[in-house]
Write a protein that holds these residues in place. Structure first.
Motif, PDB file in Angstrom:
ATOM      1  N   THR A   1      49.914   8.586  44.010  1.00 39.65           N
ATOM      2  CA  THR A   1      50.002   7.391  44.845  1.00 39.65           C
ATOM      3  C   THR A   1      49.679   7.701  46.301  1.00 39.65           C
ATOM      4  O   THR A   1      49.246   6.818  47.043  1.00 39.65           O
ATOM      5  CB  THR A   1      51.414   6.772  44.755  1.00 39.65           C
ATOM      6  N   ASP A   2      49.860   8.946  46.722  1.00 39.38           N
ATOM      7  CA  ASP A   2      49.609   9.321  48.116  1.00 39.38           C
ATOM      8  C   ASP A   2      48.181   9.775  48.371  1.00 39.38           C
ATOM      9  O   ASP A   2      47.658   9.616  49.478  1.00 39.38           O
ATOM     10  CB  ASP A   2      50.568  10.434  48.544  1.00 39.38           C
ATOM     11  N   PHE A   3      47.551  10.364  47.366  1.00 33.09           N
ATOM     12  CA  PHE A   3      46.191  10.883  47.532  1.00 33.09           C
ATOM     13  C   PHE A   3      45.516  10.952  46.169  1.00 33.09           C
ATOM     14  O   PHE A   3      46.120  11.401  45.189  1.00 33.09           O
ATOM     15  CB  PHE A   3      46.215  12.292  48.162  1.00 33.09           C
ATOM     16  N   THR A   4      44.267  10.514  46.118  1.00 27.46           N
ATOM     17  CA  THR A   4      43.469  10.645  44.908  1.00 27.46           C
ATOM     18  C   THR A   4      42.084  11.136  45.305  1.00 27.46           C
ATOM     19  O   THR A   4      41.446  10.561  46.192  1.00 27.46           O
ATOM     20  CB  THR A   4      43.358   9.310  44.156  1.00 27.46           C
ATOM     21  N   GLY A   5      41.637  12.205  44.664  1.00 23.50           N
ATOM     22  CA  GLY A   5      40.316  12.735  44.958  1.00 23.50           C
ATOM     23  C   GLY A   5      40.249  14.228  44.718  1.00 23.50           C
ATOM     24  O   GLY A   5      41.212  14.859  44.265  1.00 23.50           O
ATOM     25  N   LEU A   6      39.102  14.792  45.032  1.00 21.95           N
ATOM     26  CA  LEU A   6      38.846  16.225  44.831  1.00 21.95           C
ATOM     27  C   LEU A   6      39.237  17.003  46.079  1.00 21.95           C
ATOM     28  O   LEU A   6      38.839  16.653  47.189  1.00 21.95           O
ATOM     29  CB  LEU A   6      37.363  16.446  44.518  1.00 21.95           C
ATOM     30  N   VAL A   7      40.010  18.057  45.876  1.00 21.16           N
ATOM     31  CA  VAL A   7      40.292  19.017  46.949  1.00 21.16           C
ATOM     32  C   VAL A   7      39.407  20.231  46.670  1.00 21.16           C
ATOM     33  O   VAL A   7      39.633  20.947  45.687  1.00 21.16           O
ATOM     34  CB  VAL A   7      41.777  19.422  46.988  1.00 21.16           C
ATOM     35  N   PRO A   8      38.373  20.457  47.471  1.00 17.61           N
ATOM     36  CA  PRO A   8      37.392  21.505  47.149  1.00 17.61           C
ATOM     37  C   PRO A   8      37.999  22.902  47.142  1.00 17.61           C
ATOM     38  O   PRO A   8      38.938  23.201  47.883  1.00 17.61           O
ATOM     39  CB  PRO A   8      36.345  21.371  48.258  1.00 17.61           C
ATOM     40  N   ALA A   9      37.430  23.755  46.296  1.00 18.68           N
ATOM     41  CA  ALA A   9      37.818  25.161  46.267  1.00 18.68           C
ATOM     42  C   ALA A   9      37.211  25.887  47.454  1.00 18.68           C
ATOM     43  O   ALA A   9      36.294  25.383  48.122  1.00 18.68           O
ATOM     44  CB  ALA A   9      37.355  25.809  44.965  1.00 18.68           C
ATOM     45  N   ILE A  10      37.729  27.064  47.721  1.00 19.93           N
ATOM     46  CA  ILE A  10      37.171  27.932  48.753  1.00 19.93           C
ATOM     47  C   ILE A  10      36.145  28.844  48.098  1.00 19.93           C
ATOM     48  O   ILE A  10      36.415  29.476  47.075  1.00 19.93           O
ATOM     49  CB  ILE A  10      38.283  28.745  49.428  1.00 19.93           C
ATOM     50  N   ASN A  11      34.965  28.914  48.669  1.00 22.15           N
ATOM     51  CA  ASN A  11      33.873  29.680  48.083  1.00 22.15           C
ATOM     52  C   ASN A  11      34.067  31.177  48.317  1.00 22.15           C
ATOM     53  O   ASN A  11      34.063  31.644  49.456  1.00 22.15           O
ATOM     54  CB  ASN A  11      32.536  29.225  48.675  1.00 22.15           C
ATOM     55  N   VAL A  12      34.282  31.923  47.230  1.00 14.06           N
ATOM     56  CA  VAL A  12      34.434  33.379  47.300  1.00 14.06           C
ATOM     57  C   VAL A  12      33.639  34.015  46.165  1.00 14.06           C
ATOM     58  O   VAL A  12      33.207  33.339  45.226  1.00 14.06           O
ATOM     59  CB  VAL A  12      35.924  33.806  47.183  1.00 14.06           C
ATOM     60  N   GLN A  13      33.457  35.322  46.250  1.00 13.23           N
ATOM     61  CA  GLN A  13      32.802  36.069  45.174  1.00 13.23           C
ATOM     62  C   GLN A  13      33.877  36.541  44.206  1.00 13.23           C
ATOM     63  O   GLN A  13      34.595  37.502  44.489  1.00 13.23           O
ATOM     64  CB  GLN A  13      32.024  37.262  45.741  1.00 13.23           C
ATOM     65  N   ALA A  14      34.005  35.875  43.069  1.00 14.17           N
ATOM     66  CA  ALA A  14      35.063  36.199  42.110  1.00 14.17           C
ATOM     67  C   ALA A  14      34.688  37.424  41.291  1.00 14.17           C
ATOM     68  O   ALA A  14      33.554  37.553  40.830  1.00 14.17           O
ATOM     69  CB  ALA A  14      35.312  35.015  41.190  1.00 14.17           C
ATOM     70  N   ILE A  15      35.669  38.318  41.097  1.00 10.05           N
ATOM     71  CA  ILE A  15      35.439  39.479  40.234  1.00 10.05           C
ATOM     72  C   ILE A  15      36.377  39.479  39.021  1.00 10.05           C
ATOM     73  O   ILE A  15      36.123  40.161  38.043  1.00 10.05           O
ATOM     74  CB  ILE A  15      35.585  40.807  41.008  1.00 10.05           C
ATOM     75  N   ASP A  16      37.453  38.706  39.078  1.00  8.18           N
ATOM     76  CA  ASP A  16      38.422  38.698  37.982  1.00  8.18           C
ATOM     77  C   ASP A  16      39.272  37.434  38.130  1.00  8.18           C
ATOM     78  O   ASP A  16      39.974  37.274  39.125  1.00  8.18           O
ATOM     79  CB  ASP A  16      39.314  39.951  38.062  1.00  8.18           C
ATOM     80  N   THR A  17      39.186  36.549  37.148  1.00  9.45           N
ATOM     81  CA  THR A  17      39.902  35.270  37.260  1.00  9.45           C
ATOM     82  C   THR A  17      41.281  35.296  36.607  1.00  9.45           C
ATOM     83  O   THR A  17      41.970  34.278  36.568  1.00  9.45           O
ATOM     84  CB  THR A  17      39.078  34.135  36.634  1.00  9.45           C
ATOM     85  N   VAL A  18      41.705  36.457  36.081  1.00  8.77           N
ATOM     86  CA  VAL A  18      43.045  36.566  35.507  1.00  8.77           C
ATOM     87  C   VAL A  18      44.080  36.222  36.574  1.00  8.77           C
ATOM     88  O   VAL A  18      43.991  36.674  37.712  1.00  8.77           O
ATOM     89  CB  VAL A  18      43.281  37.983  34.955  1.00  8.77           C
ATOM     90  N   ALA A  19      45.030  35.404  36.222  1.00 11.14           N
ATOM     91  CA  ALA A  19      46.153  35.005  37.085  1.00 11.14           C
ATOM     92  C   ALA A  19      45.758  34.046  38.199  1.00 11.14           C
ATOM     93  O   ALA A  19      46.603  33.677  39.016  1.00 11.14           O
ATOM     94  CB  ALA A  19      46.879  36.211  37.679  1.00 11.14           C
ATOM     95  N   ALA A  20      44.505  33.606  38.246  1.00  6.88           N
ATOM     96  CA  ALA A  20      44.110  32.643  39.277  1.00  6.88           C
ATOM     97  C   ALA A  20      44.853  31.329  39.099  1.00  6.88           C
ATOM     98  O   ALA A  20      45.384  30.756  40.065  1.00  6.88           O
ATOM     99  CB  ALA A  20      42.602  32.413  39.233  1.00  6.88           C
ATOM    100  N   GLY A  21      44.901  30.835  37.867  1.00  5.20           N
ATOM    101  CA  GLY A  21      45.615  29.595  37.602  1.00  5.20           C
ATOM    102  C   GLY A  21      47.102  29.715  37.861  1.00  5.20           C
ATOM    103  O   GLY A  21      47.745  28.781  38.361  1.00  5.20           O
ATOM    104  N   ASP A  22      47.663  30.863  37.530  1.00  9.44           N
ATOM    105  CA  ASP A  22      49.091  31.078  37.762  1.00  9.44           C
ATOM    106  C   ASP A  22      49.401  31.134  39.255  1.00  9.44           C
ATOM    107  O   ASP A  22      50.417  30.611  39.719  1.00  9.44           O
ATOM    108  CB  ASP A  22      49.555  32.358  37.074  1.00  9.44           C
ATOM    109  N   THR A  23      48.515  31.772  40.019  1.00  7.53           N
ATOM    110  CA  THR A  23      48.676  31.793  41.467  1.00  7.53           C
ATOM    111  C   THR A  23      48.617  30.376  42.020  1.00  7.53           C
ATOM    112  O   THR A  23      49.422  29.986  42.884  1.00  7.53           O
ATOM    113  CB  THR A  23      47.588  32.657  42.133  1.00  7.53           C
TER     114      THR A  23
END
Length: 303
Positions: free
Chosen positions: A234-256
């Motif tokens: 109700t307060d905000f609807t839309g896309l919050v963009p990601a920060i562009n980085v060079q990813a080497i391992d996505t393990v635990a990204a979602g948990d973080t």
């Protein structure tokens, strides 16, 4: 002062890397091996502890085995500032274990032994009612028995705690569970499992979010990988963009992301600001190898 309760799994991740994955009956020598402390619940608890401001209180309810792996995990979490009141080591059971084989082409094969994680029953939660009573937020996932997760959500709501469900691993959940959820944080695969809508962009995410709202969820945050996160509230609807980085391992990204999101909200950030904070934290995690050792500390977040 933030007071967050996390309930979930803890695993010892045995990771081996190969030129290619072994076929049935084949033995290969790995060119890399590492033992990681993992499990979605534990990762999220560590993220909350490292990212919260000084003076915050982080409780974690989980089951470990009475083994050296469980002992090491417990000591590691104490160093991060996680309370041990909810951590139990169960006689006769091993700490949860994952065996992860990774090929150089990125393909992987994973086998999981739930171990003590599977023993965390709805009845066990009754022993920790005081942890629910003092919490502001509950963060929970689905790597422990679903019945336990449902009871935890119910207990939290009855105590006036704000409930956050990270519905991972992906599974279909009914209204009986979702009606107790204030905030839900699926990724694209999990959002499809919940809604039946394949998520290819923000329009699909919007439709999936509306279906989840209809099932009783107040705020929907669908993570879209490198694109960022779609928020419906109700307060905000839309896309919050990601920060562009060079990813080497996505393990635990979602948990973080989940840990940081709850920390931000518990400190009074708006939902859009908390998602931005979570994007910043997870962006650091993907630039590092590993699970819990890749999760950043608060002073590293330039947000």
């Amino acid at each position: 002062m933030s007071h967050i309760l996390i309930i979930g799994s803890a695993n010892a991740d045995h990771v081996m890397k190969f030129e290619y994955l072994p076929a049935a009956g084949q033995t290969l020598m790995s060119h890399e091996y590492r033992l990681e402390q993992g499990g979605k619940g534990a990762n999220q608890a560590v993220a909350c502890a490292r990212l919260a401001k000084s003076g915050s209180f982080i409780d974690f309810i989980c089951h470990l085995g009475q083994d050296s792996v469980g002992n090491d995990m417990r000591q590691s979490w104490i160093k991060d500032g996680i309370s041990t009141e909810g951590i139990s080591q169960v006689a006769g059971l091993s700490t949860g274990t994952a065996m992860i084989f990774i090929g150089d082409n990125g393909q992987n094969t994973i086998g999981v032994a739930a171990g003590a994680n599977a023993s965390l029953s709805p009845h066990d939660l009754d022993n920790h009612i005081e942890l629910f009573a003092r919490a502001q937020y509950l963060l929970i996932q689905l790597e422990t028995p679903t019945a336990t997760a449902v009871k935890a959500l119910q207990m939290a709501k009855k105590q006036g705690v704000i409930t956050v469900l990270n519905p991972a691993p992906a599974t279909a959940l009914g209204n009986s569970c979702l009606k107790w959820v204030d905030i839900i944080t699926p990724n694209e695969t999990e959002a499809e499992a919940l809604s039946g809508i394949e998520i290819n962009g923000t329009e699909d995410a919007q439709m999936a979010a509306q279906l989840l709202h209809q099932q009783g969820v107040g705020i929907v945050v669908i993570t879209l990988g490198s694109r960022g996160a779609y928020v419906s509230s109700t307060d905000f609807t839309g896309l919050v963009p990601a920060i562009n980085v060079q990813a080497i391992d996505t393990v635990a990204a979602g948990d973080t992301f989940n840990g940081a999101l709850v920390v931000g909200l518990s400190e009074g950030m708006s939902i859009a600001a908390a998602v931005g904070f979570a994007n910043a934290a997870s962006a650091i995690t993907v630039t590092r190898q590993g699970a819990q050792r890749a999760i950043p500390y608060r002073h590293e977040i330039l947000y």
